[in-house]
Design a protein around this motif. Structure first.
Motif, short mmCIF file in Angstrom:
data_model
loop_
_atom_site.label_atom_id
_atom_site.label_comp_id
_atom_site.label_asym_id
_atom_site.label_seq_id
_atom_site.Cartn_x
_atom_site.Cartn_y
_atom_site.Cartn_z
N LEU A 191 -22.05 10.23 0.67
CA LEU A 191 -21.54 11.60 0.57
C LEU A 191 -22.13 12.28 -0.66
O LEU A 191 -22.59 11.63 -1.60
N SER A 192 -22.09 13.60 -0.65
CA SER A 192 -22.72 14.36 -1.74
C SER A 192 -21.95 14.25 -3.04
O SER A 192 -22.52 14.42 -4.12
N LYS A 193 -20.65 13.96 -2.97
CA LYS A 193 -19.83 13.84 -4.17
C LYS A 193 -18.57 13.06 -3.84
O LYS A 193 -18.30 12.75 -2.67
N ALA A 194 -17.80 12.75 -4.88
CA ALA A 194 -16.53 12.06 -4.68
C ALA A 194 -15.45 13.06 -4.28
O ALA A 194 -15.39 14.17 -4.81
N TYR A 195 -14.61 12.66 -3.33
CA TYR A 195 -13.49 13.50 -2.89
C TYR A 195 -12.19 12.71 -3.06
O TYR A 195 -12.11 11.53 -2.70
N GLU A 196 -11.20 13.39 -3.59
CA GLU A 196 -9.91 12.75 -3.78
C GLU A 196 -9.29 12.33 -2.45
O GLU A 196 -8.55 11.35 -2.36
N GLU A 197 -9.60 13.08 -1.40
CA GLU A 197 -8.99 12.82 -0.10
C GLU A 197 -9.72 11.75 0.72
O GLU A 197 -9.24 11.33 1.77
N ALA A 220 -5.86 8.64 -11.23
CA ALA A 220 -6.60 9.75 -11.83
C ALA A 220 -7.55 9.26 -12.92
O ALA A 220 -8.71 9.67 -12.98
N GLU A 221 -7.09 8.37 -13.79
CA GLU A 221 -7.91 7.90 -14.90
C GLU A 221 -9.09 7.05 -14.42
O GLU A 221 -10.21 7.17 -14.93
N PRO A 272 -7.94 5.53 -4.85
CA PRO A 272 -6.61 5.93 -4.37
C PRO A 272 -5.49 5.14 -5.02
O PRO A 272 -5.70 4.03 -5.53
N GLN A 273 -4.30 5.70 -4.98
CA GLN A 273 -3.15 5.03 -5.59
C GLN A 273 -2.88 3.66 -4.97
O GLN A 273 -2.42 2.75 -5.65
N TRP A 307 0.82 -1.21 0.00
CA TRP A 307 0.00 0.00 0.00
C TRP A 307 0.85 1.26 0.00
O TRP A 307 0.39 2.34 -0.38
N ARG A 308 2.11 1.14 0.47
CA ARG A 308 2.93 2.32 0.70
C ARG A 308 3.44 2.96 -0.60
O ARG A 308 3.89 4.10 -0.60
N ASN A 309 3.38 2.22 -1.69
CA ASN A 309 3.89 2.76 -2.95
C ASN A 309 2.96 3.83 -3.52
O ASN A 309 1.74 3.64 -3.56
N ASN A 310 3.55 4.91 -3.97
CA ASN A 310 2.78 6.02 -4.55
C ASN A 310 3.25 6.27 -5.97
O ASN A 310 3.65 7.37 -6.35
N LEU A 311 3.21 5.23 -6.78
CA LEU A 311 3.67 5.31 -8.17
C LEU A 311 2.51 5.09 -9.15
O LEU A 311 2.73 4.85 -10.32
N GLN A 312 1.28 5.18 -8.64
CA GLN A 312 0.11 4.86 -9.46
C GLN A 312 -0.75 6.09 -9.72
O GLN A 312 -1.97 5.99 -9.86
N ALA A 313 -0.12 7.27 -9.79
CA ALA A 313 -0.88 8.51 -9.92
C ALA A 313 -1.73 8.55 -11.19
O ALA A 313 -2.89 8.95 -11.16
#
Length: 532
Positions: free
Chosen positions: A293-299, A124-125, A135-136, A114-120
């Protein structure tokens, strides 16, 4: 009592839970009263290989076997009996990540955590495609990024799962996941409590031009809810788990779950308007929603409880790791000065000093970003401590800023839920290393979230105990008894806990600190871009 426990052990009325956390693998054996009888733990660490955070297969099984052996030895030492059978077993692990196998059951690439952040790009897509935040760290993002990268192994995938799903499969032969764990692999339809078929079809259409020899539904595990049977320990699995060969086959296993789900169970926060926060290497808060929730949030991630109820999850990759390094520095100083003290005393002393600090940390600023932090959009991290020439730089404020910044990224996500969406929370239940020093982590957390924070007496048992409770529920539930009912009436009834309400000065001070935290992200960005 020992006579009753001995009988429970010999008659197979115990339940075993094993969880693979980021830094520790823990096995907990519980009795009919859901209280721990014996436990065993194995420390481990991920490694960065070819820019990928991973754990080797050998390390996984060595850790499981070591924790099981230590637990079984404790049973033998305390009760004079050998562990031959168990009522039920459950496995839990770090959620998300990427574990892929070919048709010969061979691991295609090293386990990607889970710790890898190489899937940006994948994140996004897919988020745009589904109109649902991916999430990534989610397994589907790992898979799609591998497709985008043109990785050769993708065409050979026969089965993709998670760490817990992999272990469960090897021990039972069953390719399944608990719904909570599955919700961190691919979005769940909360009505069917299965993978969202509309989104599966969308994904298949998205990759159709790649001419891969599989459809997504062909390589994903089956999804089960808490209480359902998930197979039994095979003879091969028994030998793999217990190297002594004493453990018998045929023991039922509950669906494998993720550490988020076991944290909810271990804190009795699976009902609406409840939440829990797990604070250790990473920190995440889980809030069981009354409505969507009312909408999707990236966070904000939307996952589920082990029974399939919708949960909003605010997750930060970094929490106490950098703080622990600073405590280790003070330990080195103490030894250099000829002082003798244990680490619990050191942590307790330093943490309590933080409560003497200024509510806004005296103008100090820190970031414990050992790795990337998706909540604030960093693919890499650089741990930093920063102060101005007129800040109030003393030891209480130094400790307070590191405790506060451990929750900084989490607060950004929680503010969306509590302030923007108006989500109602009666209390948050805390567990994990940040709460080990009584009252300190609780008070900082209460100030950060402006919500009462409770810590139960059993909070130290953690996820291994949580997955043991899920295994117990599977074999001991009465009729249509829900998990919420089982936990409230049979596990947590009459259990004491300590609650700390938010202090107005702490709340105001944390808001001031957060303004500094947000402005200072430019410093963190400069460090990432300019420091080796």
């Amino acid at each position: 009592m020992s006579f009753d426990v001995k009988n429970a052990i010999q008659s197979g009325k115990t339940v075993l839970g094993i969880e693979l956390g980021s830094t520790r693998i823990k096995a907990v054996l519980i009795g009919e009263d859901h209280v721990s009888i014996a436990s065993g733990a194995h420390d481990w660490e991920n490694s960065l290989e070819n820019n990928i955070w991973t754990y080797s297969v050998d390390a996984i099984w060595k850790g499981i076997q070591d924790s099981y052996t230590k637990m079984a030895n404790q049973v033998k030492e305390q009760y004079g009996v050998t562990l031959h059978t168990i009522g039920a077993i459950g496995f839990s692990g770090m959620m998300h990540g990427y574990v892929a196998f070919n048709k010969s059951d061979e691991l295609l690439v090293p386990f990607r955590t889970w710790r890898n952040n190489l899937q940006a790009q994948a994140s996004a897509e897919l988020t745009e495609l589904f109109n649902f935040h991916i999430p990534q760290r989610w397994s589907i993002a790992h898979l799609y990024q591998a497709i985008l990268n043109g990785e050769e192994h993708v065409a050979n995938i026969s089965f993709q799962t998670t760490l817990a799903g992999y272990i469960h499969w090897k021990l039972t032969g069953q390719k399944v996941l608990g719904v909570g764990e599955a919700s961190g692999v691919f979005p769940i339809d909360i009505h069917t409590k299965q993978f969202n078929t509309t989104m599966i079809n969308q994904f298949n259409e998205l990759i159709a031009s790649r001419n891969l020899p599989w459809k997504l539904e062909d390589i994903l595990p089956a999804v089960l809810s808490a209480g359902e049977s998930a197979g039994a320990l095979t003879a091969e699995g028994a030998k793999l788990l217990d190297v002594s060969g004493e453990l018998q086959a045929g023991i039922p296993l509950c669906p494998p779950e993720g550490d988020a789900g076991t944290g909810m169970v271990a804190t009795n926060s699976v009902a609406q308007r409840t939440g829990n926060v797990s604070a250790g290497t990473s920190v995440f808060a889980m809030v069981v929603l009354e409505k969507e929730l009312s909408k999707a949030y990236e966070e904000i991630d939307l996952v589920t409880t082990p029974t399939g109820s919708l949960v909003a999850m605010a997750h930060s990759n970094n929490c106490s790791s950098d703080l622990n390094v600073w405590v280790g520095l003070f330990e080195q100083f103490g030894k250099a000065m000829g002082m003798n003290f244990d680490m619990n005393t050191l942590y307790g002393t330093l943490y309590n000093l933080a409560l003497q600090g200024d509510a806004d940390c005296g103008g100090l600023l820190a970031y414990g970003y050992l790795s990337g932090e998706h909540m604030t959009h960093f693919e890499e991290g650089r741990p930093l401590f920063v102060r101005s020439s007129d800040s109030n730089f003393n030891l209480p404020n130094f400790m307070r800023v590191h405790l506060s910044t451990a929750l900084g990224a989490l607060k950004i996500g929680m503010d969306i839920l509590l302030k923007e969406e108006g989500v109602k929370l009666d209390e948050i239940l805390g567990h994990g290393g940040l709460f080990k020093t009584k009252g300190v982590g609780q008070r900082i957390m209460a100030g950060a979230l402006n919500v009462p924070v409770s810590v139960m007496e059993t909070a130290g048992e953690g996820g291994a105990w949580g997955i043991a409770l899920l295994a117990s529920y599977m074999i001991n539930k009465s009729g249509n008894e829900t998990l919420e009912e089982y936990l409230s009436s049979k596990v947590f009834a009459g259990q004491a806990g300590e609650t700390i309400a938010p202090d107005a000065k702490d709340v105001e001070g944390f808001e001031v600190f957060m303004e500094r935290y947000k402005r200072g992200l430019a410093i963190e960005r400069a460090a990432v871009e300019n420091l080796i």
